[in-house]
Design an enzyme around this catalytic site. Structure first.
Site, PDB file in Angstrom:
ATOM      1  N   GLY A  16       0.733  -1.168  -0.035  1.00  0.00           N
ATOM      2  CA  GLY A  16       0.072   0.098   0.128  1.00  0.00           C
ATOM      3  C   GLY A  16       0.933   1.182  -0.049  1.00  0.00           C
ATOM      4  NE  ARG A  67      -8.496  -8.142  -1.726  1.00  0.00           N
ATOM      5  CZ  ARG A  67      -9.329  -7.326  -2.202  1.00  0.00           C
ATOM      6  NH1 ARG A  67     -10.654  -7.268  -1.497  1.00  0.00           N
ATOM      7  NH2 ARG A  67      -9.400  -6.542  -3.292  1.00  0.00           N
ATOM      8  CB  SER A 104     -22.639  -8.421   2.330  1.00  0.00           C
ATOM      9  OG  SER A 104     -21.326  -7.756   1.768  1.00  0.00           O
ATOM     10  CE1 TYR A 146      -9.795  -0.421  14.360  1.00  0.00           C
ATOM     11  CE2 TYR A 146      -9.792   1.717  14.240  1.00  0.00           C
ATOM     12  CZ  TYR A 146      -9.733   0.661  13.632  1.00  0.00           C
ATOM     13  OH  TYR A 146      -9.731   0.604  12.179  1.00  0.00           O
ATOM     14  N   PRO A 189      -5.849   9.096  14.513  1.00  0.00           N
ATOM     15  CG  PRO A 189      -7.756  10.418  14.829  1.00  0.00           C
ATOM     16  CD  PRO A 189      -6.673   9.435  15.489  1.00  0.00           C
ATOM     17  CB  ILE A 190      -2.404  10.358  10.392  1.00  0.00           C
ATOM     18  CG1 ILE A 190      -1.822   9.891  11.592  1.00  0.00           C
ATOM     19  CG2 ILE A 190      -1.599  10.980   9.280  1.00  0.00           C
ATOM     20  CD1 ILE A 190      -0.603   8.916  11.405  1.00  0.00           C
ATOM     21  NE  ARG A 198     -12.026   3.166   0.902  1.00  0.00           N
ATOM     22  CZ  ARG A 198     -11.284   3.713   0.154  1.00  0.00           C
ATOM     23  NH1 ARG A 198     -10.173   4.570   0.419  1.00  0.00           N
ATOM     24  NH2 ARG A 198     -11.037   3.320  -1.291  1.00  0.00           N
TER      25      ARG A 198
HETATM   26  C1  HXC Z   1     -20.908  -1.173   3.575  1.00  0.00           C
HETATM   27  C2  HXC Z   1     -19.434  -1.859   1.961  1.00  0.00           C
HETATM   28  C3  HXC Z   1     -19.069  -0.365   2.060  1.00  0.00           C
HETATM   29  C4  HXC Z   1     -19.552   0.404   3.043  1.00  0.00           C
HETATM   30  C5  HXC Z   1     -17.885  -1.577   0.532  1.00  0.00           C
HETATM   31  N1  HXC Z   1     -18.733  -2.569   1.074  1.00  0.00           N
HETATM   32  N2  HXC Z   1     -17.964  -0.363   1.095  1.00  0.00           N
HETATM   33  N3  HXC Z   1     -20.529  -2.254   2.614  1.00  0.00           N
HETATM   34  N4  HXC Z   1     -20.624  -0.143   3.769  1.00  0.00           N
HETATM   35  N5  HXC Z   1     -18.970   1.723   3.240  1.00  0.00           N
HETATM   36  C6  HXC Z   1     -19.145  -3.875   0.680  1.00  0.00           C
HETATM   37  C7  HXC Z   1     -19.325  -3.942  -0.777  1.00  0.00           C
HETATM   38  O1  HXC Z   1     -20.834  -3.449  -0.983  1.00  0.00           O
HETATM   39  C8  HXC Z   1     -19.045  -5.414  -1.256  1.00  0.00           C
HETATM   40  O2  HXC Z   1     -20.032  -6.226  -0.580  1.00  0.00           O
HETATM   41  C9  HXC Z   1     -17.775  -5.577  -0.299  1.00  0.00           C
HETATM   42  O3  HXC Z   1     -17.911  -4.450   0.667  1.00  0.00           O
HETATM   43  C10 HXC Z   1     -16.587  -5.439  -1.202  1.00  0.00           C
HETATM   44  O4  HXC Z   1     -16.522  -4.179  -1.888  1.00  0.00           O
HETATM   45  P1  HXC Z   1     -15.808  -3.873  -3.297  1.00  0.00           P
HETATM   46  O5  HXC Z   1     -15.909  -2.167  -3.332  1.00  0.00           O
HETATM   47  O6  HXC Z   1     -16.152  -4.761  -4.281  1.00  0.00           O
HETATM   48  O7  HXC Z   1     -14.512  -4.197  -2.641  1.00  0.00           O
HETATM   49  P2  HXC Z   1     -13.020  -3.767  -3.058  1.00  0.00           P
HETATM   50  O8  HXC Z   1     -13.005  -2.980  -4.341  1.00  0.00           O
HETATM   51  O9  HXC Z   1     -12.139  -4.843  -2.853  1.00  0.00           O
HETATM   52  O10 HXC Z   1     -12.926  -2.561  -2.003  1.00  0.00           O
HETATM   53  C11 HXC Z   1     -12.338  -2.886  -0.686  1.00  0.00           C
HETATM   54  C12 HXC Z   1     -12.941  -1.815   0.107  1.00  0.00           C
HETATM   55  C13 HXC Z   1     -12.538  -0.409  -0.223  1.00  0.00           C
HETATM   56  C14 HXC Z   1     -12.232  -1.963   1.469  1.00  0.00           C
HETATM   57  C15 HXC Z   1     -14.417  -2.132   0.391  1.00  0.00           C
HETATM   58  O11 HXC Z   1     -12.964   0.570   0.670  1.00  0.00           O
HETATM   59  C16 HXC Z   1     -11.089  -0.234  -0.501  1.00  0.00           C
HETATM   60  O12 HXC Z   1     -10.393  -0.551  -1.425  1.00  0.00           O
HETATM   61  N6  HXC Z   1     -10.220   0.435   0.640  1.00  0.00           N
HETATM   62  C17 HXC Z   1      -8.863   0.486   0.339  1.00  0.00           C
HETATM   63  C18 HXC Z   1      -8.304   1.696   0.946  1.00  0.00           C
HETATM   64  C19 HXC Z   1      -8.825   2.056   2.390  1.00  0.00           C
HETATM   65  O13 HXC Z   1      -9.831   1.252   2.858  1.00  0.00           O
HETATM   66  N7  HXC Z   1      -8.016   3.046   3.235  1.00  0.00           N
HETATM   67  C20 HXC Z   1      -8.683   3.210   4.369  1.00  0.00           C
HETATM   68  C21 HXC Z   1      -7.599   2.545   5.690  1.00  0.00           C
HETATM   69  S1  HXC Z   1      -7.762   3.584   6.862  1.00  0.00           S
HETATM   70  P3  HXC Z   1     -21.078  -6.805  -1.499  1.00  0.00           P
HETATM   71  O14 HXC Z   1     -21.794  -8.077  -0.806  1.00  0.00           O
HETATM   72  O15 HXC Z   1     -22.093  -5.734  -2.145  1.00  0.00           O
HETATM   73  O16 HXC Z   1     -20.412  -7.286  -3.055  1.00  0.00           O
HETATM   74  C22 HXC Z   1      -7.722   2.377   8.292  1.00  0.00           C
HETATM   75  C23 HXC Z   1      -7.576   2.929   9.696  1.00  0.00           C
HETATM   76  C24 HXC Z   1      -8.124   4.054  10.103  1.00  0.00           C
HETATM   77  O17 HXC Z   1      -7.550   1.123   8.253  1.00  0.00           O
HETATM   78  C25 HXC Z   1      -8.380   4.438  11.434  1.00  0.00           C
HETATM   79  C26 HXC Z   1      -8.471   6.022  11.662  1.00  0.00           C
HETATM   80  C27 HXC Z   1      -8.353   6.372  13.096  1.00  0.00           C
HETATM   81  P1  NAP Z   2      -4.742   4.550   2.096  1.00  0.00           P
HETATM   82  O1  NAP Z   2      -4.016   5.694   1.528  1.00  0.00           O
HETATM   83  O2  NAP Z   2      -6.248   4.238   1.803  1.00  0.00           O
HETATM   84  O3  NAP Z   2      -3.820   3.416   2.118  1.00  0.00           O
HETATM   85  C1  NAP Z   2      -3.982   1.852   1.856  1.00  0.00           C
HETATM   86  C2  NAP Z   2      -3.213   1.475   0.904  1.00  0.00           C
HETATM   87  O4  NAP Z   2      -3.505   0.075   0.636  1.00  0.00           O
HETATM   88  C3  NAP Z   2      -3.693   1.961  -0.472  1.00  0.00           C
HETATM   89  O5  NAP Z   2      -2.476   2.482  -1.264  1.00  0.00           O
HETATM   90  C4  NAP Z   2      -4.236   0.923  -1.225  1.00  0.00           C
HETATM   91  O6  NAP Z   2      -3.785   0.829  -2.664  1.00  0.00           O
HETATM   92  C5  NAP Z   2      -3.384  -0.325  -0.588  1.00  0.00           C
HETATM   93  N1  NAP Z   2      -4.393  -1.361  -0.640  1.00  0.00           N
HETATM   94  C6  NAP Z   2      -5.651  -1.711  -0.522  1.00  0.00           C
HETATM   95  N2  NAP Z   2      -5.866  -3.000  -0.690  1.00  0.00           N
HETATM   96  C7  NAP Z   2      -5.048  -3.528  -1.079  1.00  0.00           C
HETATM   97  C8  NAP Z   2      -4.644  -5.097  -1.489  1.00  0.00           C
HETATM   98  N3  NAP Z   2      -5.602  -5.930  -1.640  1.00  0.00           N
HETATM   99  N4  NAP Z   2      -3.372  -5.069  -2.007  1.00  0.00           N
HETATM  100  C9  NAP Z   2      -2.534  -4.147  -2.162  1.00  0.00           C
HETATM  101  N5  NAP Z   2      -2.608  -3.052  -1.619  1.00  0.00           N
HETATM  102  C10 NAP Z   2      -3.876  -2.762  -1.254  1.00  0.00           C
HETATM  103  O7  NAP Z   2      -4.814   4.774   3.822  1.00  0.00           O
HETATM  104  P2  NAP Z   2      -3.822   5.318   4.888  1.00  0.00           P
HETATM  105  O8  NAP Z   2      -4.496   6.186   5.651  1.00  0.00           O
HETATM  106  O9  NAP Z   2      -2.599   5.611   4.211  1.00  0.00           O
HETATM  107  O10 NAP Z   2      -3.546   3.869   5.585  1.00  0.00           O
HETATM  108  C11 NAP Z   2      -2.588   3.146   5.605  1.00  0.00           C
HETATM  109  C12 NAP Z   2      -2.316   2.307   7.002  1.00  0.00           C
HETATM  110  O11 NAP Z   2      -2.562   2.974   8.176  1.00  0.00           O
HETATM  111  C13 NAP Z   2      -3.391   1.229   6.987  1.00  0.00           C
HETATM  112  O12 NAP Z   2      -3.077  -0.155   7.536  1.00  0.00           O
HETATM  113  C14 NAP Z   2      -4.475   1.940   7.876  1.00  0.00           C
HETATM  114  O13 NAP Z   2      -5.190   0.714   8.498  1.00  0.00           O
HETATM  115  C15 NAP Z   2      -3.438   2.546   9.166  1.00  0.00           C
HETATM  116  N6  NAP Z   2      -3.938   3.666   9.657  1.00  0.00           N
HETATM  117  C16 NAP Z   2      -4.384   4.674   9.224  1.00  0.00           C
HETATM  118  C17 NAP Z   2      -4.652   5.610  10.234  1.00  0.00           C
HETATM  119  C18 NAP Z   2      -5.153   7.131   9.431  1.00  0.00           C
HETATM  120  O14 NAP Z   2      -5.891   7.621  10.069  1.00  0.00           O
HETATM  121  N7  NAP Z   2      -4.755   7.585   8.478  1.00  0.00           N
HETATM  122  C19 NAP Z   2      -5.008   5.506  11.452  1.00  0.00           C
HETATM  123  C20 NAP Z   2      -4.656   4.285  12.029  1.00  0.00           C
HETATM  124  C21 NAP Z   2      -4.296   3.289  11.210  1.00  0.00           C
HETATM  125  P3  NAP Z   2      -4.754   0.496  -3.954  1.00  0.00           P
HETATM  126  O15 NAP Z   2      -6.252   0.771  -3.482  1.00  0.00           O
HETATM  127  O16 NAP Z   2      -4.054   0.896  -5.180  1.00  0.00           O
HETATM  128  O17 NAP Z   2      -4.565  -1.113  -3.832  1.00  0.00           O
END
Ligand code: HXC
Ligand code: NAP
Length: 280
Positions: A16, A67, A104, A146, A189-190, A198
């Site tokens: 990532g 994955r 789901s 968390y 949070p950053i 999200r």
């Molecule tokens: C409910 C949801 C949803 C939502 C997706 N889904 N978003 N359900 N509420 N907001 C469901 C979809 O309907 C689908 O189910 C299933 O999840 C998979 O979704 P896809 O979009 O097909 O999956 P995919 O393209 O693989 O995307 C994965 C993802 C997406 C996790 C859903 O958000 C993503 O690509 N995220 C990557 C980056 C990311 O999340 N960064 C944040 C990290 S921050 P169905 O059944 O409908 O097919 C973090 C810590 C933060 O981790 C802490 C802060 C303090």
């Molecule tokens: P981000 O920019 O969304 O980073 C997530 C990265 O993971 C993206 O580059 C994404 O790229 C990659 N990724 C997602 N699914 C993947 C997959 N299946 N295979 C390979 N790469 C994948 O969010 P971020 O804030 O920088 O988060 C980075 C890390 O910090 C995460 O572990 C998150 O849980 C943690 N964290 C963040 C915060 C915060 O406040 N920012 C707080 C606590 C923890 P692609 O979509 O191109 O795959």
């Protein structure tokens, strides 16, 4: 903060690493002399990042969905052909806020697949190679505050990050005597586009997050990258199996029974609570 050769000759994979915190760590590690590999699913994002950071040092991009075990093995094989890695940063994640009853099975699978299984796949792929060759490797995983207590509304992430922390502590012991160090960072949070779009998608959520933080601000990508650089460097060689929280004290603020009094009681309340002077 560091000597500019802190990570010289270190070869580091950041999952990532094309965006957000991963990109920030890549930039910092390059400045400190490392060779960096970044992976992610979106090739165009990775290309953009490598062209932005190329002037900082040697950076390579590989498209890979963590994955998928076969995809991870083939990425690690490709990297090892250039030379073995020294450091793996498990940073890739997926997350979103939702009521758990609305999720789901695919929603659970998606987040658990990225965060827990992705971390396992990458850790095993590097760990097995390091153990076989007797190489000293370091794994740093990015968790969340968390993980040890769970959190409502991000249950797939909480379940996965708890697993990542258990993996970190378990392998720190099992592999420590063979030179592999396992640690994690739990950031508060950053602001990054990926996370905040999200998990903090509304202005009132951002205000609430700032209000509950003793420092009344969010962390920065640079602060996270500096802590990561320290933890992956040889200078922190005796730190093994630790999860370092970096959240400005937010977690403790939530845990202390009386910690919110500062926000509830006003100056006149504190004055009224002072003991009255006894009249003799
Ligand atoms: C409910 C949801 C949803 C939502 C997706 N889904 N978003 N359900 N509420 N907001 C469901 C979809 O309907 C689908 O189910 C299933 O999840 C998979 O979704 P896809 O979009 O097909 O999956 P995919 O393209 O693989 O995307 C994965 C993802 C997406 C996790 C859903 O958000 C993503 O690509 N995220 C990557 C980056 C990311 O999340 N960064 C944040 C990290 S921050 P169905 O059944 O409908 O097919 C973090 C810590 C933060 O981790 C802490 C802060 C303090
Ligand atoms: P981000 O920019 O969304 O980073 C997530 C990265 O993971 C993206 O580059 C994404 O790229 C990659 N990724 C997602 N699914 C993947 C997959 N299946 N295979 C390979 N790469 C994948 O969010 P971020 O804030 O920088 O988060 C980075 C890390 O910090 C995460 O572990 C998150 O849980 C943690 N964290 C963040 C915060 C915060 O406040 N920012 C707080 C606590 C923890 P692609 O979509 O191109 O795959």
């Amino acid at each position: 903060m560091f000597r500019l050769d802190l990570l010289a000759a270190k070869r580091i994979l950041i999952t990532g690493g094309g965006t957000g915190l991963g990109k920030g760590m890549a930039a910092r590690f390059l400045e400190l002399g490392a060779t960096v590999y970044v992976c992610g699913r979106r090739e165009e994002v990775l290309k953009q990042t490598t062209s932005e950071l190329a002037s900082n040092g040697p950076i390579h991009a590989l498209a890979c969905d963590v994955r998928n075990l076969d995809a991870v093995e083939s990425m690690i094989d490709k990297i090892w052909k250039d030379g073995r890695l020294d450091i793996l940063v498990n940073n890739a994640a997926g997350n979103f806020i939702a009521r758990t009853e609305d999720l789901s099975p695919r929603a659970f699978e998606s987040v658990i697949g990225i965060v827990l299984m992705g971390t396992l796949h990458c850790t095993m792929a590097c760990g097995r190679r390091w153990l076989k060759s007797g190489h000293r490797g370091t794994v740093l995983s990015i968790s969340a505050t968390y993980a040890p207590v769970g959190s409502a509304f991000v249950v797939p992430s909480a379940v996965s990050k708890a697993g990542v922390e258990a993996l970190t502590r378990s392998l720190a012991v099992e592999w420590g005597n063979r030179g592999i160090r396992m640690n994690a960072i739990a950031p508060g949070p950053i602001p990054t586009q990926g996370a905040f779009s999200r998990v903090v998608p509304l202005p009132q959520l951002e205000t609430a997050a700032l209000d509950r933080n003793p420092l009344h601000r969010f962390g920065t990508i640079e602060e996270l990258a500096n802590l990561a650089a320290f933890l992956v460097s040889d200078g922190s060689g005796y730190i093994n199996g630790e999860v370092i929280r970096m959240d400005g004290g937010e977690f403790l603020q939530g845990a202390g029974e009386f910690s919110n009094l500062g926000r509830i009681l006003k100056e006149e309340d504190w004055q009224a609570l002072k003991p009255r002077k006894r009249s003799s």
